[in-house]
Every structure is written in C-alpha cells, then in structure tokens.
Write an enzyme that holds these catalytic residues in place. Structure first.
Site, PDB file in Angstrom:
ATOM      1  N   GLN A  38      -7.488   8.545   3.927  1.00 34.43           N
ATOM      2  CA  GLN A  38      -6.558   8.628   5.081  1.00 34.43           C
ATOM      3  C   GLN A  38      -4.994   8.242   4.386  1.00 34.43           C
ATOM      4  O   GLN A  38      -4.066   8.410   5.171  1.00 34.43           O
ATOM      5  CB  GLN A  38      -6.872   7.461   6.007  1.00 34.43           C
ATOM      6  CG  GLN A  38      -8.309   7.445   6.660  1.00 34.43           C
ATOM      7  CD  GLN A  38      -8.485   6.168   7.327  1.00 34.43           C
ATOM      8  OE1 GLN A  38      -8.228   5.782   8.428  1.00 34.43           O
ATOM      9  NE2 GLN A  38      -9.454   5.570   6.623  1.00 34.43           N
TER      10      GLN A  38
ATOM     11  N   GLY B 287       0.809  -1.178   0.061  1.00 39.65           N
ATOM     12  CA  GLY B 287       0.151  -0.012   0.147  1.00 39.65           C
ATOM     13  C   GLY B 287       0.802   1.277   0.018  1.00 39.65           C
ATOM     14  O   GLY B 287       1.914   1.414   0.738  1.00 39.65           O
TER      15      GLY B 287
ATOM     16  N   HIS C 199      -9.733   5.617   1.806  1.00 39.69           N
ATOM     17  CA  HIS C 199      -8.481   5.738   1.302  1.00 39.69           C
ATOM     18  C   HIS C 199      -7.964   7.372   1.296  1.00 39.69           C
ATOM     19  O   HIS C 199      -6.903   7.539   0.974  1.00 39.69           O
ATOM     20  CB  HIS C 199      -8.400   5.098  -0.284  1.00 39.69           C
ATOM     21  CG  HIS C 199      -8.308   3.759   0.074  1.00 39.69           C
ATOM     22  ND1 HIS C 199      -9.302   2.926  -0.038  1.00 39.69           N
ATOM     23  CD2 HIS C 199      -7.134   2.877  -0.419  1.00 39.69           C
ATOM     24  CE1 HIS C 199      -8.922   1.618  -0.137  1.00 39.69           C
ATOM     25  NE2 HIS C 199      -7.538   1.443  -0.155  1.00 39.69           N
TER      26      HIS C 199
ATOM     27  N   GLY D  75       5.434  -2.475   3.451  1.00 40.69           N
ATOM     28  CA  GLY D  75       4.979  -2.826   4.716  1.00 40.69           C
ATOM     29  C   GLY D  75       5.694  -4.121   5.016  1.00 40.69           C
ATOM     30  O   GLY D  75       6.744  -4.755   4.314  1.00 40.69           O
TER      31      GLY D  75
ATOM     32  N   ASP E  70      -0.052   2.269   8.581  1.00 40.96           N
ATOM     33  CA  ASP E  70      -0.584   1.706   9.746  1.00 40.96           C
ATOM     34  C   ASP E  70       0.208   1.707  11.238  1.00 40.96           C
ATOM     35  O   ASP E  70      -0.056   1.585  12.326  1.00 40.96           O
ATOM     36  CB  ASP E  70      -0.918   0.046   9.444  1.00 40.96           C
ATOM     37  CG  ASP E  70      -1.695   0.053   8.375  1.00 40.96           C
ATOM     38  OD1 ASP E  70      -2.517   0.706   7.941  1.00 40.96           O
ATOM     39  OD2 ASP E  70      -1.542  -1.209   7.628  1.00 40.96           O
TER      40      ASP E  70
HETATM   41  O1  F6P Z   1      -1.763  -1.204   4.899  1.00 42.46           O
HETATM   42  C1  F6P Z   1      -2.258  -0.138   4.441  1.00 42.46           C
HETATM   43  C2  F6P Z   1      -3.729  -0.284   4.468  1.00 42.46           C
HETATM   44  O2  F6P Z   1      -4.408   1.030   3.924  1.00 42.46           O
HETATM   45  C3  F6P Z   1      -4.486  -0.865   5.742  1.00 42.46           C
HETATM   46  O3  F6P Z   1      -4.812   0.236   6.647  1.00 42.46           O
HETATM   47  C4  F6P Z   1      -5.751  -1.250   4.939  1.00 42.46           C
HETATM   48  O4  F6P Z   1      -6.151  -2.462   5.477  1.00 42.46           O
HETATM   49  C5  F6P Z   1      -5.179  -1.728   3.538  1.00 42.46           C
HETATM   50  O5  F6P Z   1      -4.155  -0.963   3.446  1.00 42.46           O
HETATM   51  C6  F6P Z   1      -5.990  -1.470   2.401  1.00 42.46           C
HETATM   52  O6  F6P Z   1      -5.517  -2.084   1.123  1.00 42.46           O
HETATM   53  P1  F6P Z   1      -5.917  -1.546  -0.329  1.00 42.46           P
HETATM   54  O7  F6P Z   1      -5.541  -0.407  -0.345  1.00 42.46           O
HETATM   55  O8  F6P Z   1      -5.367  -2.879  -0.972  1.00 42.46           O
HETATM   56  O9  F6P Z   1      -7.490  -1.926  -0.280  1.00 42.46           O
END
Ligand code: F6P
Length: 363
Positions: A286, A11, A284, A104, A152
């Site tokens: 955030q 991410g 997103h 990550g 996170d």
């Molecule tokens: O690890 C970052 C994060 O934004 C998490 O907080 C969330 O659970 C996940 O990635 C969402 O992933 P995606 O963008 O693949 O939906």
C-alpha cells in the site's frame, strides 16, 4: 547565497520525490543553494556527505518515482538533545539555516522542537568550543517548514497528505483483484489496510470498492457488532451478491477499545455467517510504487509554497505546515495542526467517538 535543505522523514510516501524535486528547483530558481539531507534525521546527525548540495539536474526523473530517493529513517538519536546538538553543528558547518521536512506529524513536531531549541543549541556549541560565536553569528534563527508526507491522511488542517491518494488507488486495485477470485468462489475476504490510528484509507477504500462492512477507529461498531455484521453480509448475499468484502483498518477497535483483528472477523464470517472466508493483509504494498497524478501535483505545489514560506519567514513567524484546504494550497501553523491531530487520538482514548468523528470531519 541562502542555503535551503530538504529532508524526508518517517514512513515513506509516494510523492515525496516530487516534493524534493520542487523544493530543489524552486530554491535554485530563487537564487538559493539547495541541499538534501539523506536518510532523514539520521543524516542530519551524521552530517558530512549525508548533507549534499543538489543541482537542477540531480532531481531529474524524480516526479514519477515512488518511495523517497533521498532515503528516510525513524531516527532515535534526534529525539535526544545531544543528537540535536550535533545536527545543529552539522547544519552550521554547511551554512544551512532553513530546513523543509516532508514527513508525518511526529517528524514535523520534532522539527519544531529543534527550531525552538536552536538558540540554546548554538550557545552550547560555542560554550563547549565546538564552534565559535563568529561561526554561529549568521545563523541566529532556524526556519522550519513542514510538508505532510504520509499515506495515512491523518493530519488535521489539510484535506490530503502527500501519498494518501496513491495508496488509496493501490488498495482499490488490490481489492478489485480480490473481488474476481472472491466472486468465482463465492467467498468472503477480510482485508486489513494501513492507516495507523486513522480510518481514512479504510473508509475511502470501502466507499470506492463497495465493501460490505468497514471497521475504522474513529467510529467503532455497536456493542453487538458481531451479529450486526453477519446480518448485513447475509442480507447482501440474499440479494444475489456472490462475494463479501470486509475492510478492517489496522487501528480498528470496538467501543471498549479492544482491537478488532482480521482473524476475529474471519472466524465470525466463517462460523456465524457460514461463509468460506480468507484474510488478505496488503501490508507495505500500500505504501510502495509510483505516485498517482494527484500526489505528484500536490507534492509539486506544496514544494513550491514551502520555499516561498522559507523566504518570507521572519524570526517571529511560527513554523508553517503547507496544507491543501478546499483545493487551495495554504499555510497553517504547524504546532496547531499537530495539536488538533492529537485531539482526535485523545477523543478516541476517552471513548468520545462523536468528538473524534467531528474532528475528522472538520479536517
Ligand atoms: O504512517 C505510515 C504507516 O504505513 C502506517 O500506516 C503504518 O502503521 C506504519 O507506517 C508502518 O510502519 P513501518 O513501515 O515502520 O512498519
């Protein structure tokens, strides 16, 4: 000249571009050639134009940009050996044997596996006539260095991951906006925030905005949390508060590991506490937008340290992850950091919340 590549993976997180900029420029400063792998591990497996040399001016303006300008992906083929074999071949064809990854814990673990396998990948490339022993000879060891880029803030051994403070600021801004409308209508709002299995964003957002109640995975509420939450909220209202904010981390659950969803909380606040309640899922938002000053600084200092770590590495040095520990940039063994992070998830799964909290505190 030594060739060092940088890649962003998993991410995206605000500050990743600052890390790329620092790595490229520091590599050039140390008389190395800098490369960027586009689209995360996908780019490494595809090779060719996806691995590009970067000059000083190619990263101009990167520092204040959100997301990752070199792209990222959650790549499946790299998790299989044939994908890693092709990736190794592509790297050797480009003359690269050092890779700095900003991502990550999953992305960093994948990278360390790649490093451990490297000699056998080279052997297979030679045995299958994809490369000659001569091609491989200068690249006997792969150097991997990790930077933790994630909103996170879930990796052990570092106080902050690149992106977490930008995300926290964005969440706080959003809650401040919700506050004004909540106060006007005397409403309750349930706000769901990201963080996967980690409650850091939810907890810190709650502390920073004065939320009424917070749900995080590491410290689930008591068995009769439904009554308890309604009592707390009513008590605050009795003191004259015109709004109610409850923050639910996306990984929140009760003591039996049953998910606590924002709609469950909304229904309780409406039915039991008698409040006009709405749910706001920030999603997103955030993760997007420009990095805050702290993330720019963290990314830059860690990028500088990552290049130094590559140049100082010996074949025996375990892959490091660059951390922030009590305001100092430090190297920690990548695998140890990942193992300690996994222990938190294991403790939660075993319903040993005390240990989960202790492990998070230890970070
Ligand atoms: O690890 C970052 C994060 O934004 C998490 O907080 C969330 O659970 C996940 O990635 C969402 O992933 P995606 O963008 O693949 O939906």
């Amino acid at each position: 000249k030594r060739r060092i590549a940088v890649m962003t993976s998993g991410g995206d997180a605000p500050g990743m571009n600052g890390a790329v900029r620092a790595i490229v420029r520091m590599a050039i400063h140390y008389d190395c050639e800098a490369y960027a792998v586009y689209e995360g591990y996908d780019g490494l497996v595809q090779g060719g134009d996806m691995i590009k040399e970067m000059k000083w001016e190619d990263v101009r303006g990167f520092l204040g940009e959100g997301g990752t300008l070199i792209g990222t992906a959650r790549c499946m083929s790299f998790y299989e050996r044939p994908g890693r074999l092709t990736a190794a071949k592509n790297m050797i064809l480009k003359g690269i044997d050092a890779l700095i990854i900003c991502g990550g814990d999953g992305s960093l673990t994948g990278a360390d596996k790649f490093r451990a396998e490297w000699p056998s990948l080279l052997e297979e490339l030679v045995n299958t006539n994809q490369l000659t022993a001569q091609d491989c000879q200068p690249f006997q060891h792969l150097n991997i260095v990790g930077l933790v880029g994630s909103i996170d803030n879930d990796l052990s051994m570092t106080d902050a991951t690149i992106g977490c403070y930008s995300s926290l600021a964005r969440i706080c801004e959003a809650i401040d906006s919700v506050d004004t409308t909540a106060t006007s209508h005397q409403r309750a709002f349930v706000i769901e925030v990201m963080g996967r299995h980690c409650g850091w964003l939810a907890l810190m957002a709650g502390v920073s905005t004065g939320a009424d109640y917070i749900f995080i995975p590491e410290n689930p509420p008591s068995e009769n949390w439904q009554d308890e939450m309604c009592e707390v909220v009513k008590r605050h209202r009795a003191k004259g508060k015109r709004k109610t904010i409850v923050i639910v981390a996306e990984g929140a659950h009760d003591q039996n590991l049953t998910k606590i969803s924002p709609t469950m909380v909304k229904d309780l606040l409406s039915q039991k506490a008698g409040l006009d309640t709405r749910v706001t899922t920030l999603g997103h938002v955030q993760r997007g937008g420009t990095p805050c000053a702290y993330d720019r600084m963290l990314a830059t200092l860690q990028g500088v340290e990552a290049v130094k770590a590559v140049l100082e590495a010996t074949p025996e040095t375990p892959s490091p992850v660059i951390c922030m520990v009590e305001n100092k940039i430090e190297r920690r063994p990548l695998l140890e950091a990942v193992a300690q992070t996994k222990k938190v998830a294991e403790a939660i799964e075993a319903k040993d919340f005390q240990t989960a909290m202790k492990l998070r505190d230890a970070e």
